[in-house]
Scaffold this active site. Structure first.
Site, PDB file in Angstrom:
ATOM      1  N   CYS A 163     -14.205  23.568  -3.545  1.00 31.96           N
ATOM      2  CA  CYS A 163     -15.595  23.477  -3.096  1.00 31.96           C
ATOM      3  C   CYS A 163     -16.605  23.763  -4.202  1.00 31.96           C
ATOM      4  CB  CYS A 163     -15.815  24.421  -1.922  1.00 31.96           C
ATOM      5  SG  CYS A 163     -14.600  24.176  -0.606  1.00 31.96           S
ATOM      6  N   HIS A 303     -23.328  30.083  -0.367  1.00 32.07           N
ATOM      7  CA  HIS A 303     -22.151  29.305   0.013  1.00 32.07           C
ATOM      8  C   HIS A 303     -22.040  29.273   1.533  1.00 32.07           C
ATOM      9  CE1 HIS A 303     -18.420  27.273  -0.606  1.00 32.07           C
ATOM     10  NE2 HIS A 303     -17.699  28.211  -0.029  1.00 32.07           N
ATOM     11  N   GLU A 314     -20.022  37.452   0.739  1.00 31.58           N
ATOM     12  CA  GLU A 314     -21.122  36.966  -0.092  1.00 31.58           C
ATOM     13  C   GLU A 314     -22.357  37.867  -0.032  1.00 31.58           C
ATOM     14  OE1 GLU A 314     -23.298  32.760  -1.349  1.00 31.58           O
ATOM     15  OE2 GLU A 314     -22.162  32.849   0.530  1.00 31.58           O
ATOM     16  N   LYS A 335     -25.412  24.680   4.951  1.00 31.06           N
ATOM     17  CA  LYS A 335     -24.189  24.207   5.623  1.00 31.06           C
ATOM     18  C   LYS A 335     -24.319  24.309   7.143  1.00 31.06           C
ATOM     19  CE  LYS A 335     -20.674  25.139   2.055  1.00 31.06           C
ATOM     20  NZ  LYS A 335     -21.486  25.798   0.999  1.00 31.06           N
ATOM     21  N   HIS A 340     -19.773  21.553   5.781  1.00 34.78           N
ATOM     22  CA  HIS A 340     -19.227  21.872   4.460  1.00 34.78           C
ATOM     23  C   HIS A 340     -18.722  20.592   3.814  1.00 34.78           C
ATOM     24  CE1 HIS A 340     -17.511  23.767   1.148  1.00 34.78           C
ATOM     25  NE2 HIS A 340     -16.808  24.721   1.709  1.00 34.78           N
ATOM     26  N   PHE A 401     -11.553  27.309  -2.736  1.00 34.63           N
ATOM     27  CA  PHE A 401     -10.174  27.780  -2.600  1.00 34.63           C
ATOM     28  C   PHE A 401      -9.554  27.937  -3.993  1.00 34.63           C
ATOM     29  CE2 PHE A 401      -9.275  25.842   1.897  1.00 34.63           C
ATOM     30  CZ  PHE A 401     -10.039  26.836   2.451  1.00 34.63           C
TER      31      PHE A 401
END
Length: 413
Positions: A163, A303, A314, A335, A340, A401
């Protein structure tokens, strides 16, 4: 060495909120959700039957059908947004040095639809693979095809970091120009994983929301009842240009990119470091790279995926990075509206950050219903409604990831 300045002179996008930059911004500022039941395939057997799909996309507005059939959907999105950005920039291809113009693109997965279709055909006793199977599938082909279209012979490669892919691409494109290795770069990212394999794969990881009864409110960053992210698709492209040459030709300038940071969680295959150590490092290093003090940051496009663990880590990282200013800076997760976009997330969210600077408006984090007691309530998450605010400095976070982290820093021009 003395770094050159880098400005953004062209933008383009195709995403769940619109197939132009203007449509995207109108829906973003108005808090529109791009989520809906899946149309692209029969999702009745899936645990999750909705997504943030690109809508009303007509690739033949930009290329012949025969050409489009040679490209996976992720490449079609890339080609269209790169075309939009180049047209928007007003660059005269006859007047530039093509040896000093390049393309650095981001894609987390690449041609997943192509791979799935070819493998399915093979399983159905069709022994012949398409001669376009490999070039349609590989994650670097979009960047290669963009360079072929414009005859850009400078730096060309693709970043693949889940991502964070598009953000890493943009940082590398930025570095090429400021280090004097290129004058113009097309950069950004694209992804098209809304298909049987993509949805089923993320479902198996229990990463996706299963709120099938109410898709539009399924993406709930920082809400107590969030149950996973909503998969999206699309692309955004940018023209990065060396400042002096852009000014000399009288280019329209959206914003200046002034820094970028990269780090690793070094913690887990898919889960974030629970204390946000890597996220703290990447924001710290991005601001150091830009020469920006924390108290000068006006907006963070986080994010913020709407996952149970990520949405706790976060904010911890933001507090560690910014101290008391963490509660004064405006924050939002776009998002909540776009879903996403995986490898394209950094590009679309980078665009949202630039448009926030241009329009002095913080886009909202929609779908907030219940505060999460594990998240400090003093943060300004811009819940549900956009907010007018002068934005001189915006940063955009993307975490992938494997523990890949990237942060972009943009400044009002």
């Amino acid at each position: 060495m003395e770094f050159k300045r880098v400005v953004i002179t062209g933008v383009g996008t195709v995403n769940p909120l619109g197939n132009t930059v203007n449509d995207f911004w109108e829906n973003l500022k108005n808090g529109v959700s791009g989520a809906a039941p899946i149309n692209r395939f029969d999702a009745s057997k899936q645990k999750t039957r909705f997504a943030c799909e690109v809508k009303n996309f007509d690739v033949e507005q930009y290329m012949e059908r025969k050409e489009a059939r040679k490209y996976d959907v992720y490449t079609q999105y890339a080609m269209v947004t790169a075309t939009q950005a180049m047209e928007d920039s007003g660059i005269d291809l006859e007047k530039i040095d093509h040896d000093r113009a390049g393309v650095i693109w981001g894609a987390g997965i690449g041609g997943l639809q192509t791979f799935f279709e070819e493998a399915r055909n093979y399983q159905q006793d069709n022994p012949r693979f398409s001669p376009f199977f490999i070039p349609k599938m590989i994650a670097n082909i979009a960047g290669g095809l963009i360079s072929i279209k414009y005859q850009f012979r400078g730096p060309n490669f693709t970043t693949v970091s889940a991502c964070a892919s598009a953000s890493h691409a943009m940082i590398e494109a930025f570095n090429m120009i400021r280090m004097g290795k290129a004058n113009i770069m097309i950069t950004g990212g694209s992804e098209a994983a809304v298909n049987e394999a993509g949805v089923a794969g993320f479902n198996s990881m229990r990463a996706l929301s299963t709120r099938n009864d109410d898709p539009k409110t399924a993406s709930r960053p920082f809400d107590k009842d969030r149950d996973g992210f909503v998969i999206g698709e699309g692309s955004a492209a940018f023209i990065f240009e060396e400042y002096e040459s852009a000014v000399k030709r009288g280019a329209k300038i959206y914003a200046e990119m002034v820094g970028g940071g990269m780090s690793a969680d070094a913690y887990h295959m898919t889960a974030p470091d629970p204390e946000g150590k890597g996220a703290n490092l990447v924001m710290k290093w991005a601001l150091e790279d830009a020469g920006i003090n924390t108290e000068n940051v006006d907006y963070i496009n986080v994010h913020g995926t709407s996952t149970p663990l990520g949405d706790i880590a976060e904010p911890k990282a933001i507090l560690k990075t910014f101290g008391d200013h963490a509660f004064k800076v405006s924050i939002s997760s776009t998002k909540s509206m776009t879903g996403h976009l995986l490898g394209a997330a950094g590009a679309v969210e980078g665009l949202a950050s630039i448009l926030a600077i241009q329009n002095s408006l913080i886009p909202p984090t929609i779908n907030h219903f219940t505060d999460d007691p594990e998240i400090d309530s003093r943060f300004d998450f811009t819940f549900n409604v956009a907010k007018e605010k002068k934005v001189d400095i915006a940063i955009s976070n993307t975490f992938g990831f494997g523990g890949h982290n990237a942060t972009l820093v943009f400044k009002k021009f």
